[in-house]
Design a protein around this motif. Sequence first.
Motif, PDB file in Angstrom:
ATOM      1  N   ALA A 209       0.893  -1.154  -0.351  1.00 26.44           N
ATOM      2  CA  ALA A 209       0.091  -0.246  -0.035  1.00 26.44           C
ATOM      3  C   ALA A 209       1.401   1.091   0.147  1.00 26.44           C
ATOM      4  CB  ALA A 209      -0.941   0.026   1.359  1.00 26.44           C
ATOM      5  N   ASP A 210       2.034   1.216   0.650  1.00 22.70           N
ATOM      6  CA  ASP A 210       2.693   2.531   0.794  1.00 22.70           C
ATOM      7  C   ASP A 210       3.406   2.423  -0.681  1.00 22.70           C
ATOM      8  OD1 ASP A 210       4.112   4.257   1.772  1.00 22.70           O
ATOM      9  OD2 ASP A 210       6.317   3.319   2.060  1.00 22.70           O
TER      10      ASP A 210
ATOM     11  N   LEU B 251      -5.737   1.542   2.276  1.00 22.23           N
ATOM     12  CA  LEU B 251      -5.618   0.288   2.228  1.00 22.23           C
ATOM     13  C   LEU B 251      -4.402   0.286   2.858  1.00 22.23           C
ATOM     14  CD1 LEU B 251      -5.451  -2.686   1.647  1.00 22.23           C
ATOM     15  CD2 LEU B 251      -3.073  -2.474  -0.131  1.00 22.23           C
ATOM     16  N   LYS B 252      -3.769   1.151   3.081  1.00 14.60           N
ATOM     17  CA  LYS B 252      -2.734   1.432   4.296  1.00 14.60           C
ATOM     18  C   LYS B 252      -2.768   1.887   5.279  1.00 14.60           C
ATOM     19  CE  LYS B 252       1.469   4.220   4.772  1.00 14.60           C
ATOM     20  NZ  LYS B 252       2.338   5.931   4.026  1.00 14.60           N
TER      21      LYS B 252
ATOM     22  N   THR C 221       6.388  -4.438  14.855  1.00 15.89           N
ATOM     23  CA  THR C 221       5.854  -3.730  14.288  1.00 15.89           C
ATOM     24  C   THR C 221       6.150  -1.822  14.581  1.00 15.89           C
ATOM     25  OG1 THR C 221       3.805  -4.694  15.245  1.00 15.89           O
ATOM     26  CG2 THR C 221       3.090  -2.397  15.283  1.00 15.89           C
ATOM     27  N   LEU C 222       6.904  -1.662  15.309  1.00 19.11           N
ATOM     28  CA  LEU C 222       7.606  -0.231  15.950  1.00 19.11           C
ATOM     29  C   LEU C 222       8.105   0.311  13.897  1.00 19.11           C
ATOM     30  CD1 LEU C 222       7.182   2.736  16.627  1.00 19.11           C
ATOM     31  CD2 LEU C 222       9.563   1.892  18.631  1.00 19.11           C
TER      32      LEU C 222
ATOM     33  N   HIS D  90       7.740   2.522   6.796  1.00 23.57           N
ATOM     34  CA  HIS D  90       6.337   2.836   5.396  1.00 23.57           C
ATOM     35  C   HIS D  90       6.009   4.172   5.850  1.00 23.57           C
ATOM     36  CE1 HIS D  90       7.647  -1.061   3.580  1.00 23.57           C
ATOM     37  NE2 HIS D  90       7.043  -1.467   4.390  1.00 23.57           N
ATOM     38  N   SER D  91       6.223   4.476   7.063  1.00 24.11           N
ATOM     39  CA  SER D  91       5.687   5.984   7.537  1.00 24.11           C
ATOM     40  C   SER D  91       4.303   5.706   7.392  1.00 24.11           C
ATOM     41  CB  SER D  91       5.713   7.444   5.817  1.00 24.11           C
ATOM     42  OG  SER D  91       6.554   7.180   5.577  1.00 24.11           O
ATOM     43  N   ALA D  92       3.848   4.809   7.797  1.00 19.35           N
ATOM     44  CA  ALA D  92       2.672   4.506   8.624  1.00 19.35           C
ATOM     45  C   ALA D  92       2.212   5.414  10.252  1.00 19.35           C
ATOM     46  CB  ALA D  92       2.281   3.274   9.227  1.00 19.35           C
TER      47      ALA D  92
END
Length: 339
Positions: free
Chosen positions: A251-252, A259-260, A279-280, A286-288
């Motif tokens: 998605a990224d 989706l992201k 996770t971090l 991915h700049s989430a």
Amino acid sequence: MSTINYTTRTEGQTKINTIIWTVPNFIVLLENKTTREFRTEKSKDPADLSESRFQLKMQFLGRDNDIIEIYYLSPAPVFLKSILTICLKRFEERSIVIKEYHTVQANKWQYLATLFKRDIASYDGRDIFLLSDGSLRLKFQFMVTNDIKVDRTNVPEAQLSNDFENLLNNGMFSDVTMKSAEQIEYKVHKAVLASRSAVMKAHFEHNTTECYTNVVESPLESEVLKEVLTFIYSDKAPRVDEIPEKLLAAADYYQLSRLKSLCEEALHKKLTVDNAIETLQLADLHSANALKQLTLEFIKDGQAKLITKTEGWAKVKSVELIKRIYEYIMADDIDADIK
């Protein structure tokens, strides 16, 4: 000449229009057999807002005007409930008809009720439905609401999403081929891809190889690419809870923000002490940002000591990441010391 008393009030989402229509000497009007229709009169005052008000009329039927049909006209299309009441002597009222909420077209006469001459005045001279002065007084209430509740039990479900997904699955009218990292091919459509992803759009609007070959090589493995295409065509992500990490990266890559967000939500639900660091790192890569913030909150919320004992923590090589975690955890303590 008849008189009209027109008032309006608002209750929540409903505007109530109350009209009291008084027709004097009504029996005389009925006896005049040349009169076949009687309407409310529009005001001659230019400042009057009668153009935006309900209009009323009676139609007289039968040889002796024995039947009186009541109609109303709305100046705009509305969703309304209508009530007709007849005013009697001694301030009494009798309900004639109640019509539940329904849609009404603009500027089209709507049938409301039927009255009978025999009920208005009996043959022995007794006025049943008339006032003491021989007037007929009708009270109309038109309740117009914006809070429309439509019965959708018979409305078919929306098919657009399914139809577009079928378009992907059958490849009908496709004009480009997309290949996964394993060279598995998917027959797709430029217009759909370009409308959903800025990255996909760039493949076709510039002087690129894809413009001439109509083949797009994707770095994604087939199981991930298939899910990405399913999302692009149908806005659905059926496997987001199974492979959120891979779909987040995809998605990224293709700049699919919705989706992201779905992937971030799925990863947050799976967050544990053991996978918090991974996770971090994934969120940072991915700049989430939403997932990153939630993960830092999770670590700060009494989990920090446990997390430093995990395998993920032992494998951390980024000094910047450790510094960021430390600063986030210590931020409140520093602020408290300053205060």
